[in-house]
Design a protein around this motif. Sequence first.
Motif, mmCIF file in Angstrom:
data_model
loop_
_atom_site.group_PDB
_atom_site.id
_atom_site.type_symbol
_atom_site.label_atom_id
_atom_site.label_comp_id
_atom_site.label_asym_id
_atom_site.label_seq_id
_atom_site.Cartn_x
_atom_site.Cartn_y
_atom_site.Cartn_z
ATOM 1 N N ARG A 413 -9.736 -1.377 -2.876
ATOM 2 C CA ARG A 413 -8.395 -1.538 -3.441
ATOM 3 C C ARG A 413 -7.613 -0.224 -3.432
ATOM 4 N N GLU A 414 -8.327 0.899 -3.621
ATOM 5 C CA GLU A 414 -7.678 2.202 -3.719
ATOM 6 C C GLU A 414 -7.519 2.907 -2.363
ATOM 7 N N LYS A 415 -8.242 2.452 -1.362
ATOM 8 C CA LYS A 415 -8.406 3.226 -0.125
ATOM 9 C C LYS A 415 -7.080 3.630 0.519
ATOM 10 N N ASN A 416 -6.165 2.679 0.702
ATOM 11 C CA ASN A 416 -4.911 2.985 1.395
ATOM 12 C C ASN A 416 -4.083 4.003 0.629
ATOM 13 N N PHE A 417 -4.040 3.869 -0.699
ATOM 14 C CA PHE A 417 -3.230 4.772 -1.513
ATOM 15 C C PHE A 417 -3.823 6.185 -1.502
ATOM 16 N N VAL A 418 -5.149 6.281 -1.645
ATOM 17 C CA VAL A 418 -5.815 7.585 -1.612
ATOM 18 C C VAL A 418 -5.616 8.239 -0.247
ATOM 19 N N GLU A 419 -5.738 7.453 0.810
ATOM 20 C CA GLU A 419 -5.538 7.978 2.164
ATOM 21 C C GLU A 419 -4.128 8.535 2.318
ATOM 22 N N ARG A 420 -3.155 7.848 1.757
ATOM 23 C CA ARG A 420 -1.769 8.297 1.831
ATOM 24 C C ARG A 420 -1.593 9.647 1.127
ATOM 25 N N ILE A 421 -2.227 9.791 -0.059
ATOM 26 C CA ILE A 421 -2.114 11.033 -0.830
ATOM 27 C C ILE A 421 -2.787 12.183 -0.087
ATOM 28 N N VAL A 422 -3.991 11.933 0.451
ATOM 29 C CA VAL A 422 -4.732 12.984 1.152
ATOM 30 C C VAL A 422 -3.951 13.448 2.381
ATOM 31 N N GLU A 423 -3.399 12.512 3.148
ATOM 32 C CA GLU A 423 -2.625 12.882 4.326
ATOM 33 C C GLU A 423 -1.416 13.729 3.940
ATOM 34 N N ARG A 424 -0.754 13.319 2.852
ATOM 35 C CA ARG A 424 0.412 14.076 2.406
ATOM 36 C C ARG A 424 -0.002 15.473 1.951
ATOM 37 N N MET A 425 -1.115 15.552 1.239
ATOM 38 C CA MET A 425 -1.599 16.835 0.744
ATOM 39 C C MET A 425 -1.983 17.751 1.900
ATOM 40 N N GLU A 426 -2.665 17.215 2.897
ATOM 41 C CA GLU A 426 -3.032 18.006 4.075
ATOM 42 C C GLU A 426 -1.795 18.566 4.761
ATOM 43 N N ASP A 427 -0.815 17.713 4.973
ATOM 44 C CA ASP A 427 0.379 18.121 5.707
ATOM 45 C C ASP A 427 1.144 19.211 4.966
ATOM 46 N N ILE A 428 1.401 18.995 3.675
ATOM 47 C CA ILE A 428 2.193 19.962 2.909
ATOM 48 C C ILE A 428 1.431 21.274 2.751
ATOM 49 N N THR A 429 0.127 21.200 2.470
ATOM 50 C CA THR A 429 -0.655 22.413 2.225
ATOM 51 C C THR A 429 -0.802 23.253 3.478
ATOM 52 N N ASN A 430 -1.132 22.625 4.592
ATOM 53 C CA ASN A 430 -1.309 23.383 5.841
ATOM 54 C C ASN A 430 -0.010 24.026 6.308
#
Length: 517
Positions: A413-430
């Motif tokens: 149930r959480e997978k898509n939302f967590v994936e979205r957050i991680v991708e956003r975090m990777e992009d902004i942080t890098n």
Amino acid sequence: MTDDLEFIGRVEFTKKQKLQLKENKINDRIHGYIKEDYKTDFSRNDILVLDSPKKDNPTFVMASIVSMNVNPIHVATNFASMSALGIEVEFRPLLEVSDEYIGDLRPIDLSDFKIRKPTLEEYNLVTNLPPTGIPIGKNTQGIFENTCYYPFDPDSTEFENTLYQSVFIEGVQGSGKTNALKFLCQAVTSYKGIPREKRPAVIILDGEKMFTEFATKNQLNPETREFLNENNIGDADYQVLTLSEYPENADSTISFQSLTYNDLVGLIPELESKTESYLKQVLKTTFEIIEARGNEMELTIENVRSVGTDLARKSPLIHSSQALAIGRALQSVELDMFNQPDKTQLSQSLLFQPGKISIIDVHDLDKSRKRIASLYLQQMLNRFKMEQSNKYPGVILVIDEAEELLPDKPSKREKNFVERIVERMEDITNRGRKRHYGLFIVTHLPDSVSPRVRALANTHMAFRSSDANSYVSKVFGREFVGPANNLETGTYLLKVNISSQNQRPILAKLRMPNMDK
């Protein structure tokens, strides 16, 4: 070799106890014995020096202790009038140092080499701790009580963004990681070695109400107060802002004023990918309609829901099933946190102040709403740092309980939302490092945090661990697994993967000041 350095043992270099240089350097070994008088002075991973007493031999070897065994029968030897070399020690060589060479140990003759404590300069040489920077604690080995520094210099093109290369902090409850995080936040925002305008803003997403109070220096113990004063660290300048799904428990709110329609799409949990593109178009038009009406209609969640649902239902381009899905998405209860009336809006001007610590108290929120708060802050940071290209102030976002917000194995149930957050975090942080944006990621279960999030950090701090053996082994080396499980409270292993002309990677054991009242 300096004449007044005391030898405390000798290297065992014989046919039986050979110098072992393996393909994997971690398995390199040197054997020796030290006096029983020193058996409680050292522990595994502490550093000693293997040196020649011959004045014409400038070579010495820095080595870490792998194991110490009490020899039941004293070694029969007359070593400088000592007859009690009863502690057998196994070393791993770290560094060979001579007049013309510093590097990995080469096959050299260790005959007559003896064992001594390192000088401070030698200890810093092998750990690569820099002589200046941001104070991050004290040494833990032997007689050393000197301040240790993190390599950061706001006036250096080489070291101006090291602070924003992100930090991963792990440790069990009661190990000192919360205390350490308070110290780090206070140090980077109040250290007088950083000009006020170049001090970062720190934002703490506090999931357990652990950071809502910082003691003043006058409230701290004398040792900590002396350390802060000697190192020009001031009191914390902080504010506490509370979010809740229940307006009566909140004093602050997240706001559409800081987002675009595109940002809002990313904040909706359980959004199916096939619905996302339709919802983006609907929200784009919704925001335009509300903006066009000016004072007649405010940008609130109620108005976004009303206008957006009506647009989806009436659009000839959207199937009725998709219109229903858009309606369900807009009615997500998590969005009730937006624009709560008579609350302080979390905005750029409020949060991005140089030298200011902003604690966002989210302990009253469930996991889904905490994730929305985290993603909201990242969307704000993306606009501030990427779209608006603001280098100053630098911003550090602190994610506490990272294993809960960014799990390695989220539920279906959480997978898509967590994936979205991680991708956003990777992009902004890098992309954000050169614009002075970084993360402090805090957890007591490092192996339960998304490995993509762990990989964002170039600095790792490991406090006392229990279920973190694979993490400690991978980051610090397997010889640190046992010691990491037995670290004293407030003591931590530091690994800094900054490799430049003037700064090699750091590996050391340090102790944080106690920031409790």
